[in-house]
Design a protein around this motif. Sequence first.
Motif, short mmCIF file in Angstrom:
data_model
loop_
_atom_site.label_atom_id
_atom_site.label_comp_id
_atom_site.label_asym_id
_atom_site.label_seq_id
_atom_site.Cartn_x
_atom_site.Cartn_y
_atom_site.Cartn_z
N ALA A 168 -9.31 -5.99 -1.93
CA ALA A 168 -8.83 -6.56 -3.18
C ALA A 168 -7.54 -7.33 -2.93
O ALA A 168 -6.72 -6.92 -2.11
N ASP A 169 -7.35 -8.42 -3.64
CA ASP A 169 -6.15 -9.25 -3.47
C ASP A 169 -5.14 -8.95 -4.58
O ASP A 169 -4.99 -9.70 -5.53
N PHE A 170 -4.44 -7.82 -4.43
CA PHE A 170 -3.45 -7.43 -5.43
C PHE A 170 -2.24 -8.36 -5.42
O PHE A 170 -1.66 -8.63 -6.46
N THR A 193 -7.08 -5.70 -10.33
CA THR A 193 -7.72 -7.00 -10.19
C THR A 193 -8.64 -7.24 -11.39
O THR A 193 -8.97 -6.30 -12.12
N GLY A 210 -4.72 -3.36 -0.55
CA GLY A 210 -5.58 -4.54 -0.56
C GLY A 210 -6.66 -4.47 0.50
O GLY A 210 -7.83 -4.79 0.24
N SER A 223 0.78 -14.91 -0.32
CA SER A 223 -0.06 -15.23 -1.48
C SER A 223 0.50 -16.42 -2.25
O SER A 223 -0.24 -17.30 -2.69
N ASN A 241 -0.21 -4.15 0.49
CA ASN A 241 -1.11 -4.75 1.48
C ASN A 241 -2.11 -3.74 2.02
O ASN A 241 -3.28 -4.06 2.26
N ALA A 252 -4.44 -0.82 -7.94
CA ALA A 252 -3.55 -0.73 -6.77
C ALA A 252 -3.02 0.70 -6.69
O ALA A 252 -1.93 1.01 -7.16
#
Length: 347
Positions: A315-317, A231, A310, A25, A307, A237
């Motif tokens: 979702a892009d934690f 997010t 995610g 990331s 991951n 998360a």
Amino acid sequence: MKIAFIINDHATEKPNFTTPALGFSAYKREHEVYFIGVGELAYASDGHLSARCKTISGKNFKTQETYFKAVQKEEFTRITSKELDVLFLRNDPSDEINEREWAQNAAFIFGEIATRDNVIVLNHPSSLAGAVNKMYFQHFPEILRPKTIISRDHAEIKEFFAAQKNKMILKPLQGSGGTNVFMMDKKNEHNLTQTIDAICRDGFVIAQEYLPEAKNGDTRLFLMNGEPLKTPDGKYAIMQRVNASGDIRSNIHAGGRPQKVKMNDTILALAEIVRPKLVQDGMFLVGIDIVGDKLMEINVFSPGGLNVMGQMYDADFATEVIKSIEKKVHYNNVYEDYLFNSRLATL
């Protein structure tokens, strides 16, 4: 920014782990990212942290797995604390027990050196040094915790077993990932002495109240800056870790199965009680494990599963974590030497 992640070892770090996800990331956000094994740390004659590291630049990758596999193939280069903005301590000391005892405290010691060069070190190294075993958990309010004793005395542990109506959890004071965790009851009471002896070989024994809800596994929640990590669109998360058949352990590496779970008021209330001490101690990113209305563990070293979460929630934690670190670097540059590392860590 220049950010380095300390891992246990390049040979054992899997491309699908949480730390490579964080590194990927940061890489996608055009930061310079370095990975350092504990054994690659050094103290230079000029008084700065020095380390052999692996890094990559100028290439595009579609996934964190392809990214980290490419990193692992790179030759070692060297970096010093004079060049870094952030040092993220993501190694797990418990993985070194009985293997590389010297590696258990190395990251904290060298992390302290890096703070002298105004490097932001996450989580705060002196607090991590004080949390190297599960005793750290006992410093949180009692209302959060199952009934627990920590001892090496067979008689004391057996008295606790009787007080718990012949059902309890035994585990070592040091360790993680579900290693040497046993559920004792009337069926295996004949093995109690042997089990205590086995755990005592590595130190103190934690004897803990058995929570009936544990049969459904536990809930892992990530906290960042003391708050539940989520997010911008409100995805938390968090995941349920369901025990493998016949196993009391719900850790993913021990065969536990991840499932989606909804946030609720009980979990939010537990997180709020935990928050003040985490903020005070400079614990930037941690994982808390919940059973019913109790905390079972607080992982402040290298909590995993980000991951997995995610992928589970699309979702892009990891990017939220990197964005938070970017703000810390900005604060550090604006205030220069006015903010202590322990405070920066959770701003």
